[in-house]
Design an enzyme around this catalytic site. Structure first.
Site, PDB file in Angstrom:
ATOM      1  N   TYR A   1       0.867  -1.182   0.000  1.00 39.69           N
ATOM      2  CA  TYR A   1       0.000   0.000   0.000  1.00 39.69           C
ATOM      3  C   TYR A   1       0.898   1.224   0.000  1.00 39.69           C
ATOM      4  O   TYR A   1       1.829   1.315   0.812  1.00 39.69           O
ATOM      5  CB  TYR A   1      -0.887  -0.002   1.249  1.00 39.69           C
TER       6      TYR A   1
ATOM      7  N   ASP B   1       9.424   2.732  -0.292  1.00 40.73           N
ATOM      8  CA  ASP B   1       8.390   3.423   0.469  1.00 40.73           C
ATOM      9  C   ASP B   1       8.642   3.093   1.939  1.00 40.73           C
ATOM     10  O   ASP B   1       8.287   2.014   2.424  1.00 40.73           O
ATOM     11  CB  ASP B   1       7.009   2.942   0.008  1.00 40.73           C
TER      12      ASP B   1
ATOM     13  N   LYS C   1       4.561   9.409   8.707  1.00 39.63           N
ATOM     14  CA  LYS C   1       4.364   8.889  10.064  1.00 39.63           C
ATOM     15  C   LYS C   1       5.405   9.409  11.060  1.00 39.63           C
ATOM     16  O   LYS C   1       5.280  10.516  11.544  1.00 39.63           O
ATOM     17  CB  LYS C   1       4.295   7.357  10.035  1.00 39.63           C
TER      18      LYS C   1
HETATM   19  N1  HOZ Z   1      -1.027   3.114   6.264  1.00 37.52           N
HETATM   20  C1  HOZ Z   1      -1.914   3.183   7.367  1.00 37.52           C
HETATM   21  C2  HOZ Z   1      -2.676   1.922   7.468  1.00 37.52           C
HETATM   22  N2  HOZ Z   1      -1.910   0.829   7.082  1.00 37.52           N
HETATM   23  C3  HOZ Z   1      -2.662   4.418   7.237  1.00 37.52           C
HETATM   24  C4  HOZ Z   1      -3.718   4.661   8.130  1.00 37.52           C
HETATM   25  C5  HOZ Z   1      -4.925   5.050   7.374  1.00 37.52           C
HETATM   26  O1  HOZ Z   1      -5.111   4.641   6.222  1.00 37.52           O
HETATM   27  O2  HOZ Z   1      -5.706   5.733   8.009  1.00 37.52           O
END
Ligand code: HOZ
Length: 427
Positions: free
Chosen positions: A142, A237, A265
């Protein structure tokens, strides 16, 4: 009815699904999300005053624990000087100098407001630099919610069981090719079929949005070698892994140098920050120096920079901090693994340092197809048990557990007791 239920009833009237990001919605565990009223160190308190040990940590950023005093003081001081100017500031220069002097693979860096923005901009930069349009990503990775990357994406899409998003024009994803994580032959095949057309390959060097999936020995170096040979850029990433698995992220830990890297983050210390950076000749493509346009009203915001820079400073001051985190990780995740074995649970524990995940499948998980075998209904039972006993986990099989430096032995012992309690009763 509890306060969270009351707030959710109000929220769904005026916010889609009642939440501002889908992964918060508790849909896959069939519950109402806990609305949070405060957090401190490793603990978080909901709107009814119930306290939990927090393993979400804002989905990763709070590596120094919630409410770190030094970060808080810097933010307060910065706020008093004005919240945003839309003009350059000294602290942006300090942040860039701090990063470029400590991250050997980052000669120049551009600050943005989220991991999504960082990745989207890095991809554009790679396309501008190479003059090529196609990109490769891995199924289950992702990279935020920009159009061209919502293909076989992990995180909330995986939780919802959908491979992509409505509203993304086919034209936006036609140049996105997907390979199989930990399978270099799938990458070779895509390069072979698209000779001279691939701008970049983007990878989560430790995948942490399909649960946690570690790169097998030689996988990352293999990607480096293929990209170099084919004239494509390698983008790590590191939105999750950056400053977490090591200060220099997976690039440092595995000794593999990407051309571009994205952060989010942790780099914001809890404020909305992202960044992308890398080799000088590539980053010189970015406007106003070069022809790749990218901009942001709040980019490099002084309050966000104050939080992020202080958090990064804390992480570099204690030479042992990543060992400490790894020891906590070994105690927690290693401890869970031992319990899974002791109770013969049909589960697999994947973990690295302060990042881990229990998959509710007995089989090894090394890619998206393996991760999808996990039994999400059993995960939901486990989740409800743990939440009911005071453990705040991500409400999805396909998200990671995060540890901070403030998680205590007592926190971890209590968590292990509750895992054991679950396993005993699940038998
Ligand atoms: N990448 C985070 C979840 N795996 C992000 C949190 C979100 O999408 O709110």
């Amino acid at each position: 009815m509890g306060r969270s239920e009351e707030l959710m009833n109000r929220a769904v009237q005026c916010i889609p699904g009642g939440v501002n990001s889908p992964v918060r919605a508790y849909q896959s565990v069939d519950m109402t999300p806990r609305f949070i009223s405060r957090a401190d160190a490793s603990h978080i308190t909901d709107a009814d005053g119930v306290e939990y040990i927090d393993y979400i940590l804002s989905w990763g950023p709070m590596i120094n624990g919630h409410n770190n005093r030094r970060v808080l003081d810097k933010v307060t001081e910065a706020c008093q000087r004005g919240m945003s100017y839309g003009a350059p500031t000294e602290i942006e220069v300090e942040m860039a100098e701090f990063m470029t002097s400590r991250l050997p693979h980052v000669d120049m860096v551009r600050m943005v407001n989220s991991g999504t923005e960082a990745v989207m901009s890095a991809i554009r930069t790679a396309r501008g630099f190479t003059g090529r349009e196609k990109i490769i990503k891995f199924s289950g990775c992702y990279h935020g919610h920009s159009d061209c990357l919502l293909v076989d994406a992990g995180s909330g899409l995986m939780t919802a069981g959908v491979p992509g998003s409505a509203g993304v024009p086919a034209g936006c994803t036609k140049d996105t090719l997907t390979a199989v994580y930990n399978d270099l032959s799938s990458v070779e095949a895509l390069f072979e079929a698209n000779k001279g057309e691939i701008a970049c390959l983007i990878v989560e060097p430790v995948a942490a949005n399909m649960g946690v999936v570690l790169p097998e020995e030689g996988f990352l170096q293999g990607l480096r070698d293929i990209c170099t040979r084919e004239g494509a850029l390698l983008i790590f990433d590191e939105v999750i892994t950056g400053f977490r698995v090591a200060f220099g992220g997976a690039a440092e830990l595995f000794g593999v140098t990407p051309d571009l890297v994205t952060y989010g983050k942790i780099i914001g210390g809890g404020m909305p920050v992202g960044a992308y950076g890398g080799k000088r000749e590539i980053m010189e493509m970015v406007a106003p120096l070069g022809p790749v346009y990218q901009a942001g009203t709040l980019s490099g915001n002084p309050v966000a920079m104050a939080a992020g820079l202080e958090q990064l400073k804390i992480l570099t001051e204690d030479a042992d901090i990543y060992n400490t985190l790894a020891k906590k990780g070994e105690k927690l995740f290693g401890g869970i693994n031992a319990l899974l074995k002791q109770y013969n649970a049909p589960c697999t524990m994947n973990h690295i340092g302060s990042l881990g995940c229990i998959f509710f499948t007995p089989d090894t998980v090394k890619n998206y197809e393996d991760a999808k075998k996990a039994d999400t209904a059993v995960f939901a039972q486990y989740f409800r048990h743990m939440l009911g006993k005071g453990i705040h986990l991500a409400p999805s099989q396909f998200e990671a557990m995060f540890l901070s430096v403030t998680h205590t032995e007592e926190d971890i012992d209590k968590t292990l007791e509750l895992v054991e309690d679950y396993l005993k009763n699940a038998k």
